[in-house]
Design an enzyme around this catalytic site. Sequence first.
Site, PDB file in Angstrom:
ATOM      1  N   SER A  52      36.871  10.272  21.303  1.00 34.38           N
ATOM      2  CA  SER A  52      36.750   9.968  22.921  1.00 34.38           C
ATOM      3  C   SER A  52      36.652   8.423  23.080  1.00 34.38           C
ATOM      4  O   SER A  52      37.286   7.590  23.898  1.00 34.38           O
ATOM      5  CB  SER A  52      35.883  10.581  23.592  1.00 34.38           C
ATOM      6  OG  SER A  52      34.353  10.277  23.261  1.00 34.38           O
ATOM      7  N   CYS A  82      37.837  19.180  24.211  1.00 36.53           N
ATOM      8  CA  CYS A  82      36.955  18.426  23.498  1.00 36.53           C
ATOM      9  C   CYS A  82      36.932  16.800  23.897  1.00 36.53           C
ATOM     10  O   CYS A  82      36.233  16.563  24.857  1.00 36.53           O
ATOM     11  CB  CYS A  82      37.496  18.472  21.840  1.00 36.53           C
ATOM     12  SG  CYS A  82      35.985  18.006  20.640  1.00 36.53           S
ATOM     13  N   HIS A 181      38.903  24.137  20.739  1.00 33.41           N
ATOM     14  CA  HIS A 181      40.545  23.294  20.669  1.00 33.41           C
ATOM     15  C   HIS A 181      41.252  24.736  20.633  1.00 33.41           C
ATOM     16  O   HIS A 181      41.635  25.141  19.543  1.00 33.41           O
ATOM     17  CB  HIS A 181      40.299  22.832  19.309  1.00 33.41           C
ATOM     18  CG  HIS A 181      39.527  21.540  19.057  1.00 33.41           C
ATOM     19  ND1 HIS A 181      40.161  20.125  19.054  1.00 33.41           N
ATOM     20  CD2 HIS A 181      38.170  21.330  19.097  1.00 33.41           C
ATOM     21  CE1 HIS A 181      39.421  19.423  19.034  1.00 33.41           C
ATOM     22  NE2 HIS A 181      38.231  19.842  18.781  1.00 33.41           N
ATOM     23  N   GLU A 183      44.409  24.738  20.936  1.00 34.69           N
ATOM     24  CA  GLU A 183      45.717  24.363  20.158  1.00 34.69           C
ATOM     25  C   GLU A 183      45.627  24.489  18.581  1.00 34.69           C
ATOM     26  O   GLU A 183      46.801  24.441  18.395  1.00 34.69           O
ATOM     27  CB  GLU A 183      45.867  22.826  20.520  1.00 34.69           C
ATOM     28  CG  GLU A 183      44.975  21.548  19.722  1.00 34.69           C
ATOM     29  CD  GLU A 183      43.789  21.461  20.263  1.00 34.69           C
ATOM     30  OE1 GLU A 183      42.930  20.628  19.612  1.00 34.69           O
ATOM     31  OE2 GLU A 183      43.463  22.200  21.340  1.00 34.69           O
TER      32      GLU A 183
END
Length: 206
Positions: A52, A82, A181, A183
Amino acid sequence: MGRFPTIGVLALQGDVREHLTALEAAGARAIGVRRPSELDAVDGLVIPGGESTTMSRLLQVFDLLEPLRARLKAGLPAYGSCAGMILLASQVLDTRPDAEHLDALDITVRRNAFGRQVDSFEADLTVAGVEGGPVRAVFIRAPWVEEVGSDVEVLATVPEGPAAGRVVAVRQGAVMATSFHPEVTGDLRVHRLFVDTVRSGSLRAE
């Protein structure tokens, strides 16, 4: 309802390819976003997992921070996983003092709340708005939500273990975020939920 919304994935760092693939499979036209002109072309935006503070710095380097803040304030649907959750938050704990965030969700997030990479884990979560049984959630150096504002809907909490009850998925209007997550699992249901949110907003705007 047959329209394919254009959804961008912030393509500065992190799980960009995985989100692009999942969005396409979930019924969207997916594009990477690195420039303000690309941001202008999307109906919604995914902010992927990654680091981040690095993403915060790169938003400034690529002159995307203020344009993205402006579009979010104007109602751009967004989904963060996240690190994306951290960037969308209004307050972030345990981060660098120079890190920027986007103030799109009225939540307080604790960065790396579940521990380091070795403390990554998986859990089956019941996620509000996602049908078909529990979602297998993968947590990798994940944050959790410590506080939510009155307009924020809690979509999922950790069901058991030392972190039981911790908030790990939220939604406020057209903006949603997860600590985990989706994905990386091949389960498209969270992405479909976001695609439906973007599609609904795009149809209302026409």
